[in-house]
Design an enzyme around this catalytic site. Structure first.
Site, PDB file in Angstrom:
ATOM      1  CB  VAL A   1      39.776  41.764  38.141  1.00 56.44           C
ATOM      2  CG1 VAL A   1      38.381  41.401  37.651  1.00 56.44           C
ATOM      3  CG2 VAL A   1      40.817  40.823  37.547  1.00 56.44           C
ATOM      4  CE1 TYR A   2      35.074  42.033  35.241  1.00 60.79           C
ATOM      5  CE2 TYR A   2      33.715  43.985  35.052  1.00 60.79           C
ATOM      6  CZ  TYR A   2      33.847  42.647  35.337  1.00 60.79           C
ATOM      7  OH  TYR A   2      32.734  41.944  35.724  1.00 60.79           O
ATOM      8  CB  SER A   3      39.997  43.768  30.787  1.00 62.06           C
ATOM      9  OG  SER A   3      40.659  44.885  30.163  1.00 62.06           O
TER      10      SER A   3
ATOM     11  CD  GLU B   1      44.046  47.452  32.510  1.00 59.76           C
ATOM     12  OE1 GLU B   1      45.280  47.382  32.686  1.00 59.76           O
ATOM     13  OE2 GLU B   1      43.231  46.669  33.060  1.00 59.76           O
TER      14      GLU B   1
END
Length: 314
Positions: A53-55, A65
């Protein structure tokens, strides 16, 4: 040579500071991220923590990413075998939850972004109590058997669900969690201590705490009357309003002065000395922020200093 620490009962041995990848592609662009990763590994670091999930929360981002930047760096440096890569599943906008199908699809997406054929440590990012532990462990076990994942772990999980998971793994002879990733630091102890820590200790799991520096508060840069320009300043500054926060800061200042060490190093050293903790996670946007984090590998606090901090943070 800094001693590496074993994660649980596994063969994974890690540097006593995990480098947080949450800033890659958010507050650190690709060039800055490469520089931080270079400096961390040059100092002996080998443990990088990221998540699919980052970011996603940053403007213009979609999630992934951080993994993409880390993957590009691993390829450019040709050092994949020297780095323990940890990532997580359940929160990516396109791969939500912990159904068996999602876990396997998300893992494949992470592998593509990381440019590798295996993940060293794969966490369930946030537990989903509506999904039976049998389904979650079963899917993770398939990934291990396929060689896509070496070891599994759980972040943000209750003691009860962790116990159920371990019992199922043991009963069925399937992959077993070797670590937990709790929110844990000097100003947030009840988020781990108690039933979860006791279970981890009893079952031989290691803890790899996040928010190890309380969003920057435990670096000592937040003081009455000061303004800090940071994406996380609001959350960190609120600790100044609590008696615990002020007492912890006073104790950290005293011990940091005695060792001529940064406040952040002392805070991380207390955490690294706690029962079950293998390696706190901390992130750096710039190379200049790294020495205070890396210092945890060299600083050993006395029993009296550890007690002073433990009592101040009670």
């Amino acid at each position: 040579m800094t001693s590496l620490r074993k994660l649980g009962s596994s063969d994974l041995e890690v540097f006593p500071l995990a480098l947080g990848g949450n800033v890659f592609g958010w507050t650190a662009d690709e060039a800055a991220s490469f520089a931080v990763l270079d400096a961390y590994t040059a100092a002996g670091g080998n443990f990088v923590d990221t998540a699919d999930v980052y970011s996603a929360w940053a403007d213009g981002n979609r999630g992934g990413e951080s993994e993409t930047i880390l993957g590009k760096w691993l390829k450019a440096r040709g050092n994949r075998s020297e780095v323990i890569v940890a990532t997580k599943v359940s929160q990516h906008p396109e791969f939500q939850g912990l159904s068996a199908a999602n876990i396997k699809a998300a893992a494949d997406a992470s592998l593509r972004r990381l440019g590798t054929d295996h993940i060293d440590l794969y966490y369930t990012h946030y537990d989903k109590p509506e999904v039976p532990v049998e389904e979650i462990i079963g899917a993770l076990d398939e990934l291990v058997k396929a060689g896509k994942v070496r070891q599994i772990a759980a972040s943000n999980i209750s003691a009860e669900r962790l116990r159920e998971s371990l019992e199922f793994s043991d009963r069925e002879g399937l992959a077993r969690y070797i670590a937990v990733q709790p929110h844990y630091n000097l100003v947030s102890r009840d988020t781990y201590e108690g039933a979860l820590q006791d279970l981890a200790d009893r079952e031989g799991l290691s803890a790899v705490p996040y928010y190890a520096l309380a969003s920057g508060f435990l670096t000592g840069k937040y003081r009455p009357g000061t303004t800090v320009r940071s994406a996380r300043a609001g959350g960190a500054a609120r600790h100044l309003e609590t008696e615990r926060g002020r007492k912890v800061l006073a104790a950290l200042d005293e011990i940091a002065e005695a060792h001529d060490a940064p406040v952040a190093t002392v805070a991380l050293s207390w955490l690294a000395a706690r029962p079950t903790v293998a390696a706190p996670i901390a992130s750096a946007r710039t190379v200049e922020q790294l020495p205070a984090l890396l210092g945890v590998a060299e600083l050993t606090l006395t029993d009296a200093e550890l007690t002073r901090l433990t009592e101040a943070s009670a």
